[in-house]
Motif scaffolding. Structure first.
Motif: not given
Length: 142
Positions: A95-119
């Motif tokens: 949430k803090i680091m993502s301020v460095w990331v362009d909003p368009v790029t940020k929307a493309k990034i998904q943070l996934l938990p250990k059980k990521y395959l279904p997502r």
């Protein structure tokens, strides 16, 4: 620590640039072969083992430099990015680091938990395009 004690940030940036140039060459080759323009890629990064020691203030500059390299020198080439096994600490800091990331790029990034395959599959990535270490069957990805 070991990575940055082995390589300087300049060496790491040069390596990242070479990798991105190689990915671009692969996309160009695929474009020629398929006769369709391939210009985007999916980036998957497993953050298993990431801890507090990796997120200290001294590492923020190098992380920002690596983010900037992709955003500024290879714009509009990222289709999606999946960050796998993201620890709770990282999700909070994102949430803090993502301020460095362009909003368009940020929307493309998904943070996934250990059980990521279904997502990942729900996002449109078939198992046939994923390496075996992720539960997929693609033969050419390590």
């Amino acid at each position: 620590k070991k990575l940055m004690s082995t390589f300087s940030i300049d060496e790491a940036l040069r390596h990242r640039c070479k990798v991105m140039e190689r990915v671009q060459q692969i996309k160009d080759d695929l474009s020629e072969k398929s006769r369709k323009r391939v210009y985007k890629h999916v980036y998957i990064l497993d953050l298993k083992g990431l801890g507090v020691k990796h997120l200290k203030k001294k590492n923020r500059g190098p992380m920002k430099a690596l983010l900037d390299l992709g955003q500024h020198h290879f714009p509009e080439t990222l289709d999606r990015m999946f960050l796998l096994c993201t620890p709770a600490l990282f999700r909070g800091l994102w949430k803090i680091m993502s301020v460095w990331v362009d909003p368009v790029t940020k929307a493309k990034i998904q943070l996934l938990p250990k059980k990521y395959l279904p997502r990942i599959e729900a996002a449109g990535m078939p198992r046939s395009q994923l390496p075996d270490w992720m539960g997929g069957s693609h033969p050419n990805i390590a």
